[in-house]
Design a protein around this motif. Structure first.
Motif, PDB file in Angstrom:
ATOM      1  N   SER A 505       4.052   6.012 -33.879  1.00 44.46           N
ATOM      2  CA  SER A 505       3.905   6.760 -32.622  1.00 44.46           C
ATOM      3  C   SER A 505       5.261   6.994 -31.977  1.00 44.46           C
ATOM      4  O   SER A 505       5.561   8.102 -31.498  1.00 44.46           O
ATOM      5  CB  SER A 505       2.991   6.004 -31.656  1.00 44.46           C
ATOM      6  OG  SER A 505       1.713   5.830 -32.206  1.00 44.46           O
ATOM      7  N   THR A 509       6.614  10.868 -31.633  1.00 43.15           N
ATOM      8  CA  THR A 509       6.775  11.451 -30.293  1.00 43.15           C
ATOM      9  C   THR A 509       8.236  11.812 -30.018  1.00 43.15           C
ATOM     10  O   THR A 509       8.514  12.827 -29.373  1.00 43.15           O
ATOM     11  CB  THR A 509       6.255  10.492 -29.212  1.00 43.15           C
ATOM     12  OG1 THR A 509       6.840   9.194 -29.380  1.00 43.15           O
ATOM     13  CG2 THR A 509       4.741  10.369 -29.263  1.00 43.15           C
ATOM     14  N   TRP A 537      -5.384   6.157 -29.229  1.00 46.89           N
ATOM     15  CA  TRP A 537      -4.203   6.154 -28.361  1.00 46.89           C
ATOM     16  C   TRP A 537      -3.077   6.977 -28.971  1.00 46.89           C
ATOM     17  O   TRP A 537      -2.441   7.801 -28.287  1.00 46.89           O
ATOM     18  CB  TRP A 537      -3.734   4.715 -28.134  1.00 46.89           C
ATOM     19  CG  TRP A 537      -2.409   4.617 -27.441  1.00 46.89           C
ATOM     20  CD1 TRP A 537      -2.169   4.722 -26.106  1.00 46.89           C
ATOM     21  CD2 TRP A 537      -1.130   4.434 -28.064  1.00 46.89           C
ATOM     22  NE1 TRP A 537      -0.813   4.602 -25.853  1.00 46.89           N
ATOM     23  CE2 TRP A 537      -0.157   4.426 -27.037  1.00 46.89           C
ATOM     24  CE3 TRP A 537      -0.713   4.274 -29.382  1.00 46.89           C
ATOM     25  CZ2 TRP A 537       1.198   4.250 -27.294  1.00 46.89           C
ATOM     26  CZ3 TRP A 537       0.646   4.113 -29.656  1.00 46.89           C
ATOM     27  CH2 TRP A 537       1.581   4.094 -28.617  1.00 46.89           C
ATOM     28  N   ASN A 540      -3.906  10.864 -29.019  1.00 45.96           N
ATOM     29  CA  ASN A 540      -3.819  11.430 -27.675  1.00 45.96           C
ATOM     30  C   ASN A 540      -2.369  11.598 -27.236  1.00 45.96           C
ATOM     31  O   ASN A 540      -1.996  12.607 -26.624  1.00 45.96           O
ATOM     32  CB  ASN A 540      -4.571  10.546 -26.680  1.00 45.96           C
ATOM     33  CG  ASN A 540      -6.034  10.907 -26.567  1.00 45.96           C
ATOM     34  OD1 ASN A 540      -6.426  11.776 -25.796  1.00 45.96           O
ATOM     35  ND2 ASN A 540      -6.857  10.232 -27.361  1.00 45.96           N
ATOM     36  N   LEU A 541      -1.530  10.600 -27.560  1.00 53.12           N
ATOM     37  CA  LEU A 541      -0.109  10.654 -27.191  1.00 53.12           C
ATOM     38  C   LEU A 541       0.585  11.823 -27.893  1.00 53.12           C
ATOM     39  O   LEU A 541       1.350  12.581 -27.286  1.00 53.12           O
ATOM     40  CB  LEU A 541       0.568   9.330 -27.563  1.00 53.12           C
ATOM     41  CG  LEU A 541       2.042   9.170 -27.181  1.00 53.12           C
ATOM     42  CD1 LEU A 541       2.216   9.233 -25.665  1.00 53.12           C
ATOM     43  CD2 LEU A 541       2.585   7.834 -27.709  1.00 53.12           C
ATOM     44  N   ARG A 544      -0.444  15.194 -26.342  1.00 56.47           N
ATOM     45  CA  ARG A 544       0.237  15.453 -25.067  1.00 56.47           C
ATOM     46  C   ARG A 544       1.689  15.897 -25.286  1.00 56.47           C
ATOM     47  O   ARG A 544       2.180  16.822 -24.625  1.00 56.47           O
ATOM     48  CB  ARG A 544       0.179  14.220 -24.166  1.00 56.47           C
ATOM     49  CG  ARG A 544      -1.224  13.925 -23.641  1.00 56.47           C
ATOM     50  CD  ARG A 544      -1.185  12.975 -22.454  1.00 56.47           C
ATOM     51  NE  ARG A 544      -0.682  11.639 -22.787  1.00 56.47           N
ATOM     52  CZ  ARG A 544      -1.434  10.647 -23.245  1.00 56.47           C
ATOM     53  NH1 ARG A 544      -2.742  10.840 -23.449  1.00 56.47           N
ATOM     54  NH2 ARG A 544      -0.907   9.468 -23.504  1.00 56.47           N
ATOM     55  N   ARG A 545       2.371  15.224 -26.220  1.00 57.57           N
ATOM     56  CA  ARG A 545       3.767  15.583 -26.470  1.00 57.57           C
ATOM     57  C   ARG A 545       3.865  17.000 -27.060  1.00 57.57           C
ATOM     58  O   ARG A 545       4.777  17.765 -26.721  1.00 57.57           O
ATOM     59  CB  ARG A 545       4.428  14.564 -27.418  1.00 57.57           C
ATOM     60  CG  ARG A 545       4.554  13.175 -26.853  1.00 57.57           C
ATOM     61  CD  ARG A 545       5.470  13.114 -25.648  1.00 57.57           C
ATOM     62  NE  ARG A 545       5.415  11.811 -25.005  1.00 57.57           N
ATOM     63  CZ  ARG A 545       4.607  11.491 -24.011  1.00 57.57           C
ATOM     64  NH1 ARG A 545       3.769  12.412 -23.519  1.00 57.57           N
ATOM     65  NH2 ARG A 545       4.625  10.287 -23.469  1.00 57.57           N
ATOM     66  N   GLU A 570      -8.361  11.276 -23.957  1.00 57.37           N
ATOM     67  CA  GLU A 570      -8.156  10.436 -22.775  1.00 57.37           C
ATOM     68  C   GLU A 570      -8.072  11.309 -21.522  1.00 57.37           C
ATOM     69  O   GLU A 570      -7.798  12.513 -21.590  1.00 57.37           O
ATOM     70  CB  GLU A 570      -6.859   9.627 -22.931  1.00 57.37           C
ATOM     71  CG  GLU A 570      -6.918   8.607 -24.049  1.00 57.37           C
ATOM     72  CD  GLU A 570      -5.579   7.927 -24.293  1.00 57.37           C
ATOM     73  OE1 GLU A 570      -4.584   8.278 -23.602  1.00 57.37           O
ATOM     74  OE2 GLU A 570      -5.511   7.056 -25.181  1.00 57.37           O
ATOM     75  N   LYS A 572      -5.810  11.469 -19.309  1.00 62.25           N
ATOM     76  CA  LYS A 572      -4.482  12.085 -19.148  1.00 62.25           C
ATOM     77  C   LYS A 572      -4.357  13.340 -20.004  1.00 62.25           C
ATOM     78  O   LYS A 572      -3.738  14.333 -19.586  1.00 62.25           O
ATOM     79  CB  LYS A 572      -3.389  11.080 -19.532  1.00 62.25           C
ATOM     80  CG  LYS A 572      -3.164   9.980 -18.523  1.00 62.25           C
ATOM     81  CD  LYS A 572      -1.964   9.124 -18.872  1.00 62.25           C
ATOM     82  CE  LYS A 572      -2.241   8.224 -20.063  1.00 62.25           C
ATOM     83  NZ  LYS A 572      -1.124   7.277 -20.320  1.00 62.25           N
ATOM     84  N   THR A 573      -4.945  13.304 -21.198  1.00 68.26           N
ATOM     85  CA  THR A 573      -4.890  14.458 -22.097  1.00 68.26           C
ATOM     86  C   THR A 573      -5.724  15.601 -21.535  1.00 68.26           C
ATOM     87  O   THR A 573      -5.302  16.769 -21.536  1.00 68.26           O
ATOM     88  CB  THR A 573      -5.403  14.070 -23.501  1.00 68.26           C
ATOM     89  OG1 THR A 573      -4.783  12.855 -23.920  1.00 68.26           O
ATOM     90  CG2 THR A 573      -5.113  15.164 -24.511  1.00 68.26           C
TER      91      THR A 573
END
Length: 612
Positions: A505, A509, A537, A540-541, A544-545, A570, A572-573
């Protein structure tokens, strides 16, 4: 006998030698063997087997081998009993190759292995988690003209059950009928236990009833297995029904059965019934559970956040006449810290002292950790000083707790001073310590210092774990030393470590951030090929990136991966998607590049969309 003018024969010597061995007097038995030879009485196969068997049971394998050689030299032919003793001696002490060597010698001398011989090999393999290999030996018995017995089946069934191979357990059990082997209580119990451990209690009960139908009476282990499983599931009424059946049929109840019931009732909030059972078992002359048993219950309750119920166990301990010790109070202090009730934790600490017990390093460490985690670092430091004044030498755990607390509070200078103090005082610095210090420095914008310390430790050949490597990859990226971060990642395997989801991750990212999207994609494929599975997790990260970089198509690909794995986006996403694609969002016109299910309209971008 010599005094009476009688010379004892080989049978008399064999009887006495066997008696000495049975009483554990190996020295006397061996002396009598040598006396026998001196008297001109030649040992026979029974004599040698008795000596070799006893020596193998005593793990004196060199001596046992010596007697085997002497046996052969004297013209006495070894038999199954001889070789089985040696195979059992080697296999039970974990010397597989030696056991195989003896087996080969056995067959080369045309001594035919029997069922017991094969059972010993099956036992060894099953004990070492090699039930599939054991099955191969089990099957080979039939080819050798030998029929597996109840013991053979029981050993392999237990091996499968221990390894969680429920299908193999069932298939092997069903095959017993083909060999016309009737299962006994032990075998039924193994099957019931296998079902119970896998959570299939109703199936376990069907086997229990079938067992009774076939006229096989359940024993204490059978009942204990079911009662324990029912208690673990919270089916206390069913557990008591089985317990009462056990009593009615005259099967002896022991500490294990009562322990399961007491633990079950205490865990599920019925302390009154738990107390009744303790009294009942004591009235029957059965020793009550020890304090460690109650500590286990208390620890489980505290882990679940049920500290008040854990504290109530103190009354049960007092009822038995036991005295709470340091560990008892430490568990409760830790429980209160876990649920952030620091005043109660402090009160429990004070009660412990009032009770006449001196807190140990672990007690202090747990309470200090509680203070630090609840942002009360000064209270933690006061307690740390109190520990020193009482003459307790801080351990690695104590220092780690304080270091973590100081870094968490942003007091980097104090943390570095405490770390220096730890090193200078000679307290062992472990990998966890380095993780705390390096992560703490990075968290407090001291990534450069973290890198300097890391390089210094690397030069000292300090062994790192993957967590530290992850911390440092992140640190290198933070200070724009990207190539060093990539080099550190590339060296993971060479350093005997395995990259985890967090490692990948971090790399992906940061690669996306620098615009190397294709390289990030390649890394993702490499991760999957290595056997490391992406989690919710991570996906989703990455999404977003990618969205932040305007890589809509790529983000859509990873959103499809989320769907394929039945994960969820998530909050946030989802918020980012709504912000970017609804109304005035900068990517509104690119919404068609997303997977169909995510091509929502502005008016649909409501809280209800979170249900996707």
């Amino acid at each position: 006998m010599p005094e009476l003018g009688c010379t004892p024969g080989v049978v008399a010597y064999n009887t006495v030698i066997h008696g000495f061995f049975k009483e554990g007097q190996v020295g006397k038995a061996c002396n009598l063997f040598h006396e026998m030879v001196q008297q001109g009485v030649m040992p026979d196969v029974v004599t040698y087997n008795s000596v070799i068997d006893a020596l193998c049971k005593a793990r004196a394998m060199d001596k046992a081998e010596y007697f085997l050689r002497q046996m052969v030299d004297d013209g006495v032919v070894p038999d199954n009993v001889t070789y089985n003793s040696l195979i059992h001696g080697y296999s039970s002490s974990g010397h597989w190759k030696e056991a195989v060597r003896v087996f080969k010698e056995m067959t080369s001398r045309r001594v035919t292995p029997d069922v017991h011989t094969y059972n010993m090999f099956i036992t060894f393999l099953c004990k070492h988690g090699r039930s599939k290999e054991a099955a191969g030996i089990f099957d080979s018995m039939a080819m050798k003209g030998l029929k597996p017995d109840n013991v053979s089946y029981a050993i392999l069934l237990h091996g499968y059950a221990t390894e969680g191979c429920l299908v193999d357990v069932i298939n092997l059990f069903n095959s017993m009928a083909t060999d016309c082997i009737l299962p006994n209580c032990h075998i039924f119990s193994i099957l019931i236990n296998a079902y119970a451990k896998s959570g299939k209690l109703d199936k376990a009960m069907l086997i229990f009833r079938e067992m009774q139908k076939q006229g096989v009476s359940p024993d204490a282990f059978t009942y204990s297995t079911l009662i324990h499983a029912f208690c673990k599931k919270g089916r206390l009424d069913d557990a008591m029904i089985k317990f009462n059946q056990m009593v009615d049929t005259g099967v002896r109840q022991g500490t294990a059965v009562y322990g399961s019931l007491i633990q079950g009732f205490c865990t599920h909030g019925d302390l009154v019934k738990g107390k009744e059972l303790v009294t009942e078992m004591m009235n029957k002359g059965i020793p009550p559970p020890d304090i460690m048993f109650f500590h286990s219950i208390m620890q489980n309750l505290c882990t679940e956040g049920r500290v008040v119920e854990a504290r109530d166990i103190l009354g049960l301990i007092a009822h038995i006449g036991m005295r709470p010790n340091v560990c008892t109070f430490t568990i409760l202090i830790g429980g209160y810290c876990l649920v952030c009730k620091m005043e109660d934790a402090t009160k429990m600490f004070e009660d412990m002292v009032s009770f006449g017990l001196e807190p140990c390093n672990i007690t202090y460490g747990i309470l200090i950790n509680g203070y630090c985690k609840n942002r009360r670092i000064d209270d933690g430091l006061i307690l740390f000083q109190e520990m020193l004044h009482k003459g307790l030498k801080p351990t690695t755990f104590n220092y780690n707790v304080i270091l973590d607390g100081l870094f968490l509070a942003g007091r980097t200078v104090a943390a570095k001073e405490k770390f220096d103090e730890m090193v200078e005082s000679g307290v062992s610095v472990c990998t966890d310590t380095y993780s705390i210090v390096l992560a703490g420095l990075c968290r407090n914008n001291c990534s450069g210092e973290a890198i300097t310390l890391f390089q210094k430790l690397s030069a000292m050949d300090v062994k790192f774990n993957i967590r530290i490597v992850n911390i440092m990859i992140d640190a290198f990226f933070r200070v724009q030393r990207k190539q060093e971060a990539k080099d550190l990642f590339a060296a993971i395997t060479a350093n005997g470590l395995v990259a985890n989801v967090f490692t990948y991750s971090l790399m992906m990212t940061n690669l996306i951030k620098e615009g190397s999207v294709e390289e990030a994609d390649t890394l993702f494929l490499s991760m999957e090929m290595s056997g490391c599975t992406s989690n919710s997790w991570m996906l989703n990260l990455i999404i977003r990136r990618l969205l932040e970089k305007g890589e809509i198509v790529k983000a859509g690909c990873y959103m499809s991966k989320v769907d394929a794995k039945s994960y969820s986006l998530e909050a946030k996403t989802v918020s980012l998607l709504i912000y970017l694609f609804s109304g005035k969002g900068k990517y509104r016109e690119h919404i068609r590049l997303l997977p169909t299910k995510y091509q929502f309209l502005e008016e649909a971008a409501t809280v209800e969309w979170f249900a996707i």
